[in-house]
Design a protein around this motif. Structure first.
Motif, short mmCIF file in Angstrom:
data_model
loop_
_atom_site.label_atom_id
_atom_site.label_comp_id
_atom_site.label_asym_id
_atom_site.label_seq_id
_atom_site.Cartn_x
_atom_site.Cartn_y
_atom_site.Cartn_z
N ALA A 91 -89.18 66.65 -65.51
CA ALA A 91 -88.76 66.64 -64.10
C ALA A 91 -88.51 65.22 -63.60
CB ALA A 91 -89.79 67.35 -63.23
N GLY A 92 -87.75 64.47 -64.38
CA GLY A 92 -87.39 63.12 -63.95
C GLY A 92 -88.39 62.08 -64.39
N SER A 93 -89.19 61.57 -63.43
CA SER A 93 -90.07 60.44 -63.72
C SER A 93 -91.52 60.85 -63.93
CB SER A 93 -89.99 59.41 -62.58
OG SER A 93 -90.36 60.02 -61.34
N TRP A 94 -91.80 62.11 -64.14
CA TRP A 94 -93.18 62.56 -64.42
C TRP A 94 -93.42 62.45 -65.92
CZ3 TRP A 94 -96.85 64.09 -60.83
CH2 TRP A 94 -96.40 64.22 -59.52
N ASP B 258 -95.30 57.46 -61.31
CA ASP B 258 -95.39 56.13 -60.70
C ASP B 258 -94.19 55.90 -59.80
OD1 ASP B 258 -97.81 54.85 -61.96
OD2 ASP B 258 -96.69 55.34 -63.78
N ALA B 259 -94.45 55.55 -58.57
CA ALA B 259 -93.40 55.18 -57.62
C ALA B 259 -93.63 53.73 -57.19
CB ALA B 259 -93.42 56.12 -56.41
N ASP B 260 -92.83 53.24 -56.26
CA ASP B 260 -92.93 51.84 -55.86
C ASP B 260 -94.29 51.52 -55.25
OD1 ASP B 260 -90.39 51.35 -56.75
OD2 ASP B 260 -89.45 51.65 -54.80
N ASN B 261 -94.75 52.36 -54.33
CA ASN B 261 -95.98 52.06 -53.60
C ASN B 261 -97.08 53.07 -53.83
OD1 ASN B 261 -94.53 49.95 -52.58
ND2 ASN B 261 -94.95 50.37 -50.44
N TRP B 262 -96.89 54.00 -54.74
CA TRP B 262 -97.94 54.98 -54.99
C TRP B 262 -97.81 55.54 -56.40
CZ3 TRP B 262 -96.91 60.20 -55.99
CH2 TRP B 262 -95.59 60.60 -55.79
N SER B 263 -98.91 56.11 -56.87
CA SER B 263 -98.93 56.75 -58.19
C SER B 263 -99.96 57.86 -58.18
CB SER B 263 -99.25 55.73 -59.30
OG SER B 263 -100.56 55.23 -59.16
N ILE B 264 -99.74 58.85 -59.03
CA ILE B 264 -100.68 59.95 -59.17
C ILE B 264 -100.86 60.25 -60.64
CG2 ILE B 264 -98.87 61.72 -58.96
CD1 ILE B 264 -101.00 63.45 -57.51
N HIS B 265 -102.11 60.56 -61.01
CA HIS B 265 -102.46 60.81 -62.40
C HIS B 265 -103.38 62.01 -62.45
CE1 HIS B 265 -104.88 59.53 -66.18
NE2 HIS B 265 -103.81 60.21 -66.53
N ALA B 266 -102.99 63.03 -63.21
CA ALA B 266 -103.81 64.24 -63.36
C ALA B 266 -104.06 64.46 -64.85
CB ALA B 266 -103.11 65.44 -62.75
N ILE C 20 -108.14 64.05 -61.24
CA ILE C 20 -106.93 63.75 -60.46
C ILE C 20 -107.16 62.45 -59.72
CG2 ILE C 20 -105.33 64.56 -58.69
CD1 ILE C 20 -106.28 67.41 -59.32
N GLN C 21 -106.21 61.55 -59.83
CA GLN C 21 -106.36 60.22 -59.23
C GLN C 21 -105.09 59.84 -58.48
OE1 GLN C 21 -108.26 56.98 -61.58
NE2 GLN C 21 -106.37 55.86 -61.22
N LEU C 22 -105.25 59.32 -57.26
CA LEU C 22 -104.13 58.90 -56.42
C LEU C 22 -104.36 57.46 -55.97
CD1 LEU C 22 -101.55 59.52 -54.68
CD2 LEU C 22 -103.14 60.21 -52.87
N ASN C 23 -103.32 56.64 -56.10
CA ASN C 23 -103.35 55.27 -55.61
C ASN C 23 -102.11 55.03 -54.75
OD1 ASN C 23 -105.68 53.77 -57.05
ND2 ASN C 23 -104.65 54.87 -58.71
N ALA C 24 -102.32 54.38 -53.61
CA ALA C 24 -101.19 54.08 -52.72
C ALA C 24 -101.48 52.78 -51.97
CB ALA C 24 -100.97 55.23 -51.74
N ARG C 25 -100.42 52.10 -51.59
CA ARG C 25 -100.56 50.87 -50.82
C ARG C 25 -99.34 50.71 -49.92
NH1 ARG C 25 -97.09 47.04 -52.62
NH2 ARG C 25 -96.29 47.25 -54.75
N THR C 26 -99.51 49.90 -48.88
CA THR C 26 -98.40 49.62 -47.98
C THR C 26 -97.69 48.35 -48.41
OG1 THR C 26 -99.73 48.25 -46.48
CG2 THR C 26 -99.74 50.64 -46.10
N ASP C 27 -96.54 48.12 -47.83
CA ASP C 27 -95.93 46.80 -47.93
C ASP C 27 -96.70 45.85 -47.02
OD1 ASP C 27 -93.93 47.67 -49.69
OD2 ASP C 27 -92.68 48.36 -48.02
N GLN C 28 -96.44 44.57 -47.16
CA GLN C 28 -97.11 43.60 -46.29
C GLN C 28 -96.74 43.85 -44.83
OE1 GLN C 28 -96.44 39.55 -47.45
NE2 GLN C 28 -97.92 39.64 -49.13
N PHE C 29 -97.75 43.73 -43.97
CA PHE C 29 -97.51 43.90 -42.55
C PHE C 29 -98.36 42.88 -41.80
CE2 PHE C 29 -101.16 46.51 -43.58
CZ PHE C 29 -102.03 46.34 -42.51
N ALA C 30 -97.97 42.62 -40.57
CA ALA C 30 -98.69 41.66 -39.71
C ALA C 30 -98.94 40.35 -40.43
CB ALA C 30 -99.99 42.26 -39.21
N GLY C 31 -97.92 39.89 -41.10
CA GLY C 31 -98.06 38.65 -41.84
C GLY C 31 -98.34 38.89 -43.31
N ILE D 189 -105.28 52.61 -50.69
CA ILE D 189 -106.26 53.67 -50.81
C ILE D 189 -106.31 54.14 -52.26
CG2 ILE D 189 -104.61 55.50 -50.22
CD1 ILE D 189 -107.00 56.94 -48.85
N HIS D 190 -107.52 54.36 -52.74
CA HIS D 190 -107.77 54.94 -54.06
C HIS D 190 -108.57 56.22 -53.84
CE1 HIS D 190 -109.04 55.27 -58.30
NE2 HIS D 190 -110.20 55.65 -57.79
N ALA D 191 -108.08 57.33 -54.40
CA ALA D 191 -108.77 58.61 -54.25
C ALA D 191 -108.75 59.34 -55.58
CB ALA D 191 -108.10 59.46 -53.17
#
Length: 763
Positions: free
Chosen positions: A334-337, A376-384, A409-420, A426-428
């Motif tokens: 299914a593409g990038s999975w 794996d995406a630019d700002n997040w990833s999921i692993h099961a 099951i593991q999820l990691n996500a982050r934002t782009d830089q903000f407020a400088g 988040i890691h879950a």
């Protein structure tokens, strides 16, 4: 990939010889012919006329064959002879020292007759063809250009790179289709006057359309002694995979006795193949094995199966029918999975000890089985993942065996830089743990955090704050609660400096760096004694974990601490090429409070500091490397761990490795391995390894062997003895391998364990 037995990798060159001959003569008919004075000819060569050596390279130019064809077509053709007669403008008769030269090609004969209307050329007496790649001699040559056929009589040929030579009574060929050699007197890759091995045959047929060769009444001689005769042989002549027998393997060991493995290869399709692997062991019986491999656009994998019916020497639980199964699959769906699957099972815990070869297999403790899906995406990833283990080390108790994770099951996500310069992350993760006769349950962990990164030339500061929240839902608890919660704030500040300067050392321009680093970590104490240990252990202290957020490898324990890690590194690099010649690292952790969170049966750590970690890596030149690792405890004034390594490799065929490893109360070992020539010609080489345990006063693994190699054949003989499973259980193997270069090999492939035992070995 090539799968073959006794493969003659050079025999296809014969076809190229004939093709070059044809191109030469055809071009004479379609290019401007310029008559000259007599062009001095070369004497005809015999079978044993010498080239510089069997490792001789191709011609001085680096043109491809296609580029040479273009050059030849654009070059003038020069013809010389003592006498020339032209009959009715259609038949050309040339006599006496006939020579033809164009570009890199030359053709010589005593007499040549060319019938232009029939497209036939006949050459007689002292026929010699030569270019940058090959050299051919013959008594007669007959070429039919209209039918694209040619015949040579009493022929000898030389191929310069890779070197081979041979002779046959008659060679007939149609270019691009089939070559037939009658009464092959010899074919070898050995140099003249030193023929170690040669092949003889009544007839050889080389078919380019199928990529196969066939031989009748084939005889192989080694040191002029026949070692193989077969009335018929079918073998590949190019890189196309072909169904057939592969090289048999022979070996001997204490555990299995004498054994022979005869692989049978099946080329199912361009992206599919299989290998049947019958293996007879005199001490245990007949084992049947098979391997299936596939390679698709988005995935690849393999399946291995082994089965031994009624093992004659098996003593253990269950019946004596023994088996092993292995499946591995990697690919995208299914593409990038990405999907990663591995299944690994054996019939009993002693399978690899009894039937494996070498400590790499026999030293295994657990067999992992898993099916993992990742995106794996630019700002997040999921692993099961689904994961379990088969424990095959009988010394590991049931309670100490790893848990199944069904699922993880593991999820990691982050934002782009903000407020400088802020980044939020988040890691879950969620895991369901299961094991027989043990506490089981589900664990959920959520860890949000925020990081501020302040970076300037020469320094950086990265404060980070997060809260780790973990919940447990437990089963099979005798007295403890079925539900547990834990929330812990975590604060860290990572900072570092970077200085550099140019210096001169031993006449070389060097760049020296100085890199101090400071890492502050604050984690308050939380009661965690009621939390079971599912997948958590204690990290070894090293230069990486010195600046780690946790001293534990899993999250069943979050270590309480108030600490500062301080370290400094310095590197010396050549300014010209950037080669790193010296690296030094020194570091230590300073504690402001006791560490009370421990693993079960552990004790609080009240030391004010960690051991001092020192590492040094010294490479004065490319062929020499020395390194040292030291852990010294200032509280006890004792060295807890040391590792010394030295590698000297002045050439690819000269290697000396030395190592010493010590861990207080656990191990003290020495390791020595080598590859070194035994003669000036570098044909004889010695190989060996010695791995000794001072703690147990015994050798863990040792082998000694000798290699002989020249340009036409190679042989290896080695004996090995190692600890198989337990301290008092030893196994001994004797390996022999011989390769006739350009034809094939027999014996056991021992290069894998030589590469493992001798770092840097690549023969």
């Amino acid at each position: 990939m090539t799968c073959s037995i006794n493969t003659d990798c050079h025999v296809k060159k014969i076809n190229n010889i004939l093709y070059f001959l044809m191109c030469t003569t055809i071009s004479l008919l379609h290019h401007q012919v310029q008559a000259e004075a007599h062009f001095p000819g070369h004497r005809p060569v015999s079978d044993d006329d010498s080239l510089p050596s069997c490792m001789a390279r191709a011609g001085s130019d680096s043109l491809t064959y296609e580029e040479r064809v273009v050059l030849r077509r654009s070059s003038l053709t020069q013809i010389g002879s003592d006498k020339a007669v032209i009959e009715r403008g259609k038949k050309f008769i040339l006599h006496g020292n006939v020579s033809i030269k164009r570009a890199d090609q030359s053709l010589q004969a005593n007499d040549i007759t060319y019938d232009k209307s029939a497209g036939i050329v006949d050459a007689e007496g002292g026929v010699v063809y030569e270019d940058g790649d090959i050299k051919v001699t013959a008594r007669q040559a007959h070429l039919d250009f209209n039918r694209d056929e040619k015949t040579f009589t009493d022929t000898a040929f030389f191929i310069r790179s890779p070197y081979s030579r041979g002779s046959a009574t008659r060679i007939s060929a149609r270019v691009g289709e089939q070559v037939s050699l009658d009464s092959v007197r010899h074919y070898t890759t050995c140099p003249p006057n030193r023929t170690i091995w040669q092949l003889e045959a009544e007839e050889l047929i080389l078919d380019d359309t199928t990529g196969r060769g066939e031989g009748t009444n084939v005889k192989v001689k080694f040191l002029d002694i026949p070692i193989l005769y077969t009335p018929y042989i079918n073998f590949p002549i190019d890189e196309r995979r072909q169904t057939g027998l592969l090289t048999p393997r022979f070996s001997h060991s204490d555990s299995r006795g004498s054994e022979i493995l005869v692989p049978i290869y099946w080329n199912i399709a361009p992206q599919r193949d299989a290998t049947l692997q019958p293996r007879y062991m005199s001490g245990r019986g007949l084992q049947l094995g098979a391997e299936y491999r596939y390679l698709n656009q988005n995935n690849h994998g393999r399946i291995n199966l082994e089965y031994l019916d009624s093992d004659d020497k098996y003593i253990g639980p269950g019946d004596s029918n023994r088996w092993a199964f292995y499946y591995r699959h990697n690919g995208f769906i299914a593409g990038s999975w990405a999907l990663d699957t591995e299944i690994n099972r054996v019939s009993d815990s002693r399978y690899f000890e009894d039937l494996g070869s070498g400590p790499t297999l026999t030293g295994r403790r657990h067999l992992e089985n898993r099916a993992a899906l990742r995106h794996d995406a630019d700002n997040w990833s999921i692993h099961a993942m689904l994961q379990d283990y088969q424990t095959i080390d009988t010394g590991i108790s049931v309670t100490d065996r790893p848990y199944e994770r069904m699922p993880h099951i593991q999820l990691n996500a982050r934002t782009d830089q903000f407020a400088g310069n802020f980044v939020a992350a988040i890691h879950a993760e969620y895991t369901d743990f299961d094991k027989d006769n043990a506490i089981t349950g589900q664990r959920t962990d959520i860890y949000p955090s925020i990081t501020y990164s302040y970076t300037k030339p020469g320094y950086y500061i990265r404060p980070r704050f997060g809260v780790r929240h973990t919940t447990y839902s437990l089963d099979n608890q005798d007295n403890g609660p079925s539900g547990l919660r834990r929330s812990i704030p975590i604060l860290s500040i990572d900072s570092g400096l970077f200085y550099e300067r140019a210096i001169e050392l031993s006449g070389k321009s060097m760049l020296q760096t100085l890199e101090p680093r400071f890492y502050y970590l604050s984690i308050p104490e939380r009661r965690q004694a009621l939390i079971p240990i599912f997948d958590t252990g204690l990290f070894d202290l090293n230069s990486s974990t010195l600046f780690s957020e946790s001293r534990f490898s899993g999250i069943d324990r979050i270590g309480d601490t108030q600490q500062v890690s301080a370290g400094i590194s310095s590197r010396f690099m050549e300014q010209s090429g950037g080669a790193e010649r010296l690296t030094m690292t020194l570091g230590q952790i300073y504690y402001f409070d006791d560490r009370n969170v421990t693993l079960p049966e552990g004790f609080p750590d009240k030391d004010d500091s960690s051991p001092i970690i020192g590492e040094i890596r010294y490479r004065p030149y490319d062929r020499f490397l020395a390194s040292a690792l030291l852990h010294w405890d200032p509280e006890t004034s004792k060295t807890e761990r040391t590792v010394y390594r030295m590698k000297y490799q002045p050439a690819d065929n000269r290697i000396i490795n030395l190592a010493y490893r010590h861990r207080m109360d656990h191990l003290r070992q020495a390791d020595f391995s080598f590859l070194w020539p035994l003669d000036r010609a570098d044909r004889w080489r010695g190989v060996g390894r010695w791995n000794y345990s001072f703690k147990h006063n015994q050798t863990l693994d040792t082998f000694i062997g000798v290699e002989y190699e020249d340009c036409c054949w190679k042989a290896r003989l080695a004996a090995r003895r190692w600890v198989n499973g337990t301290e008092d259980n030893f196994d001994t193997d004797v390996f022999f391998e011989m390769e006739l270069k350009g034809l094939g090999s027999i014996g056991d492939d021992i290069s894998n364990f030589l590469r493992t035992g001798i770092p840097g070995y690549n023969h």
